[in-house]
Design a protein around this motif. Structure first.
Motif, PDB file in Angstrom:
ATOM      1  N   UNK A  69      20.138  22.496  16.622  1.00  0.00           N
ATOM      2  CA  UNK A  69      21.150  22.164  17.623  1.00  0.00           C
ATOM      3  C   UNK A  69      21.626  20.726  17.466  1.00  0.00           C
ATOM      4  N   UNK A  70      20.684  19.796  17.369  1.00  0.00           N
ATOM      5  CA  UNK A  70      21.066  18.389  17.221  1.00  0.00           C
ATOM      6  C   UNK A  70      21.778  18.141  15.897  1.00  0.00           C
ATOM      7  N   UNK A  71      21.239  18.703  14.818  1.00  0.00           N
ATOM      8  CA  UNK A  71      21.842  18.487  13.513  1.00  0.00           C
ATOM      9  C   UNK A  71      23.224  19.081  13.402  1.00  0.00           C
ATOM     10  N   UNK A  72      23.391  20.313  13.881  1.00  0.00           N
ATOM     11  CA  UNK A  72      24.705  20.950  13.813  1.00  0.00           C
ATOM     12  C   UNK A  72      25.721  20.203  14.677  1.00  0.00           C
ATOM     13  N   UNK A  73      25.282  19.754  15.848  1.00  0.00           N
ATOM     14  CA  UNK A  73      26.196  18.995  16.707  1.00  0.00           C
ATOM     15  C   UNK A  73      26.670  17.708  16.057  1.00  0.00           C
ATOM     16  N   UNK A 149      14.938   7.367  12.402  1.00  0.00           N
ATOM     17  CA  UNK A 149      16.184   6.651  12.114  1.00  0.00           C
ATOM     18  C   UNK A 149      17.124   6.686  13.308  1.00  0.00           C
ATOM     19  N   UNK A 150      17.180   7.813  13.982  1.00  0.00           N
ATOM     20  CA  UNK A 150      18.076   7.920  15.129  1.00  0.00           C
ATOM     21  C   UNK A 150      17.622   7.028  16.284  1.00  0.00           C
ATOM     22  N   UNK A 151      16.315   7.032  16.569  1.00  0.00           N
ATOM     23  CA  UNK A 151      15.815   6.261  17.708  1.00  0.00           C
ATOM     24  C   UNK A 151      15.847   4.762  17.462  1.00  0.00           C
ATOM     25  N   UNK A 152      15.639   4.345  16.231  1.00  0.00           N
ATOM     26  CA  UNK A 152      15.524   2.905  15.950  1.00  0.00           C
ATOM     27  C   UNK A 152      16.843   2.254  15.535  1.00  0.00           C
ATOM     28  N   UNK A 154      20.391   4.368  15.090  1.00  0.00           N
ATOM     29  CA  UNK A 154      21.625   5.014  15.565  1.00  0.00           C
ATOM     30  C   UNK A 154      21.784   4.848  17.068  1.00  0.00           C
ATOM     31  N   UNK A 155      20.730   5.095  17.826  1.00  0.00           N
ATOM     32  CA  UNK A 155      20.842   4.987  19.281  1.00  0.00           C
ATOM     33  C   UNK A 155      21.152   3.556  19.723  1.00  0.00           C
ATOM     34  N   UNK A 156      20.654   2.590  18.984  1.00  0.00           N
ATOM     35  CA  UNK A 156      20.994   1.200  19.316  1.00  0.00           C
ATOM     36  C   UNK A 156      22.482   0.928  19.116  1.00  0.00           C
ATOM     37  N   UNK A 157      23.046   1.496  18.048  1.00  0.00           N
ATOM     38  CA  UNK A 157      24.487   1.346  17.831  1.00  0.00           C
ATOM     39  C   UNK A 157      25.283   2.088  18.894  1.00  0.00           C
ATOM     40  N   UNK A 158      24.787   3.249  19.314  1.00  0.00           N
ATOM     41  CA  UNK A 158      25.474   3.989  20.371  1.00  0.00           C
ATOM     42  C   UNK A 158      25.433   3.207  21.677  1.00  0.00           C
ATOM     43  N   UNK A 159      24.276   2.620  21.994  1.00  0.00           N
ATOM     44  CA  UNK A 159      24.169   1.787  23.194  1.00  0.00           C
ATOM     45  C   UNK A 159      25.095   0.568  23.100  1.00  0.00           C
ATOM     46  N   UNK A 169      20.341  11.824  25.484  1.00  0.00           N
ATOM     47  CA  UNK A 169      20.104  12.259  24.109  1.00  0.00           C
ATOM     48  C   UNK A 169      18.924  11.511  23.504  1.00  0.00           C
ATOM     49  N   UNK A 170      18.840  10.214  23.745  1.00  0.00           N
ATOM     50  CA  UNK A 170      17.724   9.432  23.215  1.00  0.00           C
ATOM     51  C   UNK A 170      16.396   9.875  23.827  1.00  0.00           C
ATOM     52  N   UNK A 171      16.399  10.180  25.116  1.00  0.00           N
ATOM     53  CA  UNK A 171      15.169  10.660  25.758  1.00  0.00           C
ATOM     54  C   UNK A 171      14.741  12.010  25.183  1.00  0.00           C
ATOM     55  N   UNK A 172      15.717  12.881  24.957  1.00  0.00           N
ATOM     56  CA  UNK A 172      15.404  14.185  24.368  1.00  0.00           C
ATOM     57  C   UNK A 172      14.855  14.020  22.952  1.00  0.00           C
ATOM     58  N   UNK A 173      15.424  13.118  22.178  1.00  0.00           N
ATOM     59  CA  UNK A 173      14.929  12.869  20.824  1.00  0.00           C
ATOM     60  C   UNK A 173      13.513  12.305  20.842  1.00  0.00           C
ATOM     61  N   UNK A 174      13.222  11.452  21.798  1.00  0.00           N
ATOM     62  CA  UNK A 174      11.872  10.902  21.904  1.00  0.00           C
ATOM     63  C   UNK A 174      10.860  11.993  22.246  1.00  0.00           C
TER      64      UNK A 174
END
Length: 221
Positions: A69-73, A149-152, A154-159, A169-174
């Motif tokens: 789901x996450x990858x396809x999105x 990679x996403x938590x450290x 990508x999510x920082x860039x999104x923030x 999304x970050x909480x779900x990934x964690x």
């Protein structure tokens, strides 16, 4: 203690060993039961429920579906964004409209965010496919690095660009990362210990022992 008693050079040592043996063999010896605190009781209950409900098949299905789901999105979002990739001037106007000062650094960070989101989506989608193909170790590795990679990064860039819009999304990934580590430590680590003697190192260690080899015989002095 029996060995010490038989080999003791001093009578005091032998008497002490005998007294300890008598104490340990006494029928009146009572062992105090271990008293668990509230945290230990809650942890034991949580482990029991985890073993009961989070079976390997269920947890594997949840992880595979979540990664797909996450990858396809992320991949679909990247594919839809590529044909509409704005120019530098359009990105500068977009940043100004959002109340952010345009600049080369911001444009570079935005492009980096888009590329990394696509890379993470590819890793997670590949992990979900590997889980379905029963290549669980490779799937765990891809998912681990993708989530890390996403938590450290990508999510920082999104923030940085969207503030707190990606908090869920970050909480779900964690939570997925915790579930992935639990799956690896509970199922894959135990299976690797069971299958351990099948690898080359253990086979070599097993073959190295030969009963007729004189190196294994006791030396005579």
């Amino acid at each position: 203690l029996e060995r010490i008693q038989g080999d003791a050079d001093h009578a005091n040592h032998a008497a002490l060993a005998q007294a300890l043996l008598d104490y340990l063999r006494s029928s009146q010896l009572q062992v105090v039961p271990v008293r668990r605190g509230r945290w230990q009781r809650w942890q034991a209950w949580a482990n029991e429920q985890s073993r009961r409900w989070l079976t390997r098949r269920r947890l594997k299905g949840v992880l595979a579906a979540s990664f797909l789901l996450l990858g396809a999105g992320a991949l679909i979002e990247l594919i839809l964004l590529l044909p509409q990739t704005p120019t530098s001037s359009q990105m500068a106007s977009l940043l100004e409209a959002n109340g952010q000062s345009p600049g080369a650094n911001r444009i570079f960070l935005y492009v980096t965010r888009v590329v990394l989101e696509g890379a993470v989506g590819l890793l997670l989608a590949g992990s979900g496919v590997l889980f379905l193909l029963r290549s669980e170790r490779q799937g765990v590795s891809l998912a681990y690095w993708g989530l890390l990679l996403s938590l450290t990064v990508v999510d920082l860039l999104v923030f940085y660009f969207d503030q707190f819009s990606a908090t869920l999304v970050a909480s779900f990934q964690f939570l997925l990362l915790l579930a992935l580590l639990h799956y690896r430590n509970r199922f894959l680590a135990s299976s690797s210990r069971v299958a351990g003697p099948q690898d080359g190192t253990d086979r070599a260690m097993a073959m190295d022992y030969r009963p007729n080899d004189r190196r294994n015989e006791p030396h005579e002095f």
